[in-house]
Design an enzyme around this catalytic site. Structure first.
Site, PDB file in Angstrom:
ATOM      1  N   ASP A 316      65.480   5.498  97.602  1.00 12.92           N
ATOM      2  CA  ASP A 316      64.673   5.410  98.814  1.00 12.92           C
ATOM      3  C   ASP A 316      65.499   4.924  99.994  1.00 12.92           C
ATOM      4  O   ASP A 316      66.515   4.267  99.844  1.00 12.92           O
ATOM      5  CB  ASP A 316      63.507   4.449  98.589  1.00 12.92           C
ATOM      6  N   GLU A 317      65.035   5.241 101.181  1.00  9.90           N
ATOM      7  CA  GLU A 317      65.514   4.682 102.442  1.00  9.90           C
ATOM      8  C   GLU A 317      67.039   4.701 102.579  1.00  9.90           C
ATOM      9  O   GLU A 317      67.636   3.764 103.094  1.00  9.90           O
ATOM     10  CB  GLU A 317      64.978   3.257 102.611  1.00  9.90           C
ATOM     11  N   ALA A 318      67.659   5.776 102.137  1.00 11.50           N
ATOM     12  CA  ALA A 318      69.115   5.939 102.314  1.00 11.50           C
ATOM     13  C   ALA A 318      69.343   6.557 103.694  1.00 11.50           C
ATOM     14  O   ALA A 318      69.784   7.709 103.829  1.00 11.50           O
ATOM     15  CB  ALA A 318      69.692   6.802 101.204  1.00 11.50           C
ATOM     16  N   LEU A 319      69.069   5.790 104.720  1.00 12.62           N
ATOM     17  CA  LEU A 319      68.972   6.334 106.072  1.00 12.62           C
ATOM     18  C   LEU A 319      70.314   6.685 106.684  1.00 12.62           C
ATOM     19  O   LEU A 319      70.374   7.488 107.631  1.00 12.62           O
ATOM     20  CB  LEU A 319      68.238   5.333 106.975  1.00 12.62           C
ATOM     21  N   ASN A 525      61.027  -1.420 101.222  1.00 12.23           N
ATOM     22  CA  ASN A 525      62.005  -1.479 100.135  1.00 12.23           C
ATOM     23  C   ASN A 525      63.282  -2.146 100.591  1.00 12.23           C
ATOM     24  O   ASN A 525      64.148  -1.514 101.102  1.00 12.23           O
ATOM     25  CB  ASN A 525      62.343  -0.071  99.654  1.00 12.23           C
TER      26      ASN A 525
END
Length: 525
Positions: A316-319, A525
């Site tokens: 998740d949230e690997a921006l 997260n």
């Protein structure tokens, strides 16, 4: 004697009879043999503590005894059970030890609430005459505990397992790593081509925690689990029909790893530790061969100490991870987990990647379509954690002293966590693995505060996952929830005394006057 109408989760079939109640006399025994003996021992310990009865364990029952037996239950499926109470005896039958454990939790609720207290007194230790047959709607009914932002000791995790398991919640997902900290010991392997010093993961990362400014807000707690600690948690949970699901969050949420192992960084220099609650700023390097060596070693050691079927790899949230790099890394990480004989699980962002067949997609926000595609085309199972209905870190309302406020809508009470159906957006039960309530701990310090955010909302989730949708009704649940207050209070479990519930007892306080944190503006997260 408790009412058969007060049980949580609501069983499939409950039939009261005209017979006399069962009384647990001083001469009563608990009968079980073979694999049923372990659960029988747990029941005996509970009843001895409260009633003072000797309750010896025996192999064969006689009238006046409580008998536990592994045999074909009416439903016949995993975790199914039958419970029969007559004036002469109590009989618990299940197809597997998990079902017997579930039967014991139902039996526990049929006794007076005083059964939850040591050396308790009750007018009589009686049970109503009843026939119950029961089985779960969904196989996975879980909670998630974020031990990365703020650490929880082995004893605290065990205590959480003890509390959740009475509601037939059967999975605890441990979020072991994040930007702020690394909580699981990884040994240096005999073959170590890149010379990585894995002991630095806990030596440096284990000393991290979230630290937000705020009135009365104390820093997150530091620490880590040795592999033996982790095994101890797994064993304790398994004895209570709770599966431990470990998560190593990849390829984002990795700043603690990048601080501990400089070889993971493109420039070979360690990142500074970061105690903020920010998300999305860290990533592994898809072009670095050491990335895959590192992940292979970490997942391999974790798989070796995890008897359960699942390894959670985050996703998740690997921006700041480029799309192509994200796809390449997650595909390889998932393949590594599958190659270790595990079913890979991840947050729903990873559903855009080609995953091993039968992977688990944990849905928390956004579009359901990628998860549905994985389920339809690749045999994936969907684990439902929609934030507005399951996230236990959310404030109940704006007056809550702890919790986060990033999810739109609200309030976020027991009712919102009860009044939803996991089979939504075209999902059918056969595609569902289950439901899970995550507790992120940016604002949580210790078990009392964790319990205040978790209960009663987790009790709502327990019934959502266990009871058939057509058997659930909000106002009836409100009444049953209120009756459970005395049991939680006697157990010493803190809970949020929702003002719209008529509680049979009030909880212990969750907060000390000097440690009520302000709300940091962070998210999930």
């Amino acid at each position: 004697m408790n009412s058969t109408e007060d049980l949580i989760p609501r069983p499939q079939h409950v039939a009261t009879t005209d017979g006399a109640a069962f009384t647990l006399h001083a001469s009563a025994r608990i009968a079980a043999s073979g694999a049923a003996q372990a659960v029988a021992g747990q029941l005996a310990a509970l009843l001895r503590r409260a009633t003072g009865r000797a309750l010896p364990l025996v192999a064969e029952p006689v009238p006046g005894d409580i008998a536990l037996e592994l045999a074909e239950a009416p439903d016949g499926g995993p975790e199914a059970y039958a419970l029969s109470v007559t004036a002469e005896s109590v009989r618990l039958t299940a197809t597997d030890p998990a079902g017997l454990f579930n039967a014991v939790q139902t039996l526990r609720q049929l006794f007076p609430a005083a059964v939850e207290s040591a050396d308790a007194s009750a007018p009589a230790w009686t049970l109503p005459a009843v026939e119950i047959s029961d089985a779960p709607r969904l196989p996975y009914r879980g909670l998630m505990l974020d031990v990365a932002r703020s650490f929880f000791t082995v004893a605290e995790v065990k205590q959480q397992v003890d509390t959740m398991s009475q509601f037939k919640l059967n999975a605890l997902h441990l979020h072991l790593t994040d930007d702020q900290a690394w909580r699981i010991e990884i040994h240096n392997p005999a073959e170590n081509p890149s010379g990585l010093d894995y002991s630095r993961l806990t030596g440096i990362g284990g000393q991290g925690a979230v630290d937000h400014p705020g009135v009365g807000l104390t820093p997150g707690r530091t620490g880590f689990y040795t592999q033996q600690d982790f095994r101890e948690i797994v064993d304790h949970a398994a004895a209570r029909n709770v599966l431990i699901v470990p998560e190593i969050d990849l390829p984002g949420h990795v700043n603690a790893a990048l601080a501990a192992l400089p070889q993971l960084n493109p420039d070979g220099k360690p990142k500074p530790m970061n105690t903020s609650g920010d998300v999305g700023y860290s990533t592994l390097d898809a072009a670095n061969p050491i990335t895959y060596e590192f992940v292979r070693e970490v997942l391999g050691q974790l798989a070796a100490i995890t008897p359960g079927p699942y390894l959670h790899i985050g996703g998740d949230e690997a921006l700041v991870t480029g799309h192509d790099n994200y796809v390449a890394m997650v595909r390889e990480f998932a393949a590594i987990a599958a190659g270790l004989g595990k079913t890979v699980a991840g947050w729903n962002e990873y559903a855009d990647v080609e995953l091993p067949r039968g992977a688990v997609v944990q849905y928390w926000h956004g579009e359901l379509a990628p998860a549905m595609r994985q389920a339809t085309e690749n045999g994936a199972r969907i684990l439902m954690s929609p934030a507005a209905n399951t996230y236990l870190d959310q404030k109940y309302d704006s007056a809550s002293p702890i919790g986060l406020e990033w999810v739109e809508g609200g309030p976020f009470t027991w009712a919102e966590y009860y009044a939803w159906d996991p089979a939504q957006g075209g999902i059918v039960d056969e595609q569902l693995l289950g439901v899970e309530g995550p507790l992120w701990t940016e604002t949580v310090r210790g078990n009392h505060q964790a319990a205040w955010l978790t209960y009663p909302r987790a009790i709502s989730l327990a019934e959502v996952g266990w009871s058939r949708q057509e058997d659930r009704e909000l106002q009836d649940f409100r009444r049953r929830l209120g009756t459970f207050g005395e049991r939680l209070a006697r157990q010493g479990v803190t809970f949020q005394a929702a003002p719209d519930v008529d509680w049979s007892a009030q909880p212990a306080p969750a907060f000390s006057a000097e440690a009520v944190p302000a709300d940091p503006q962070v998210r999930k997260n």
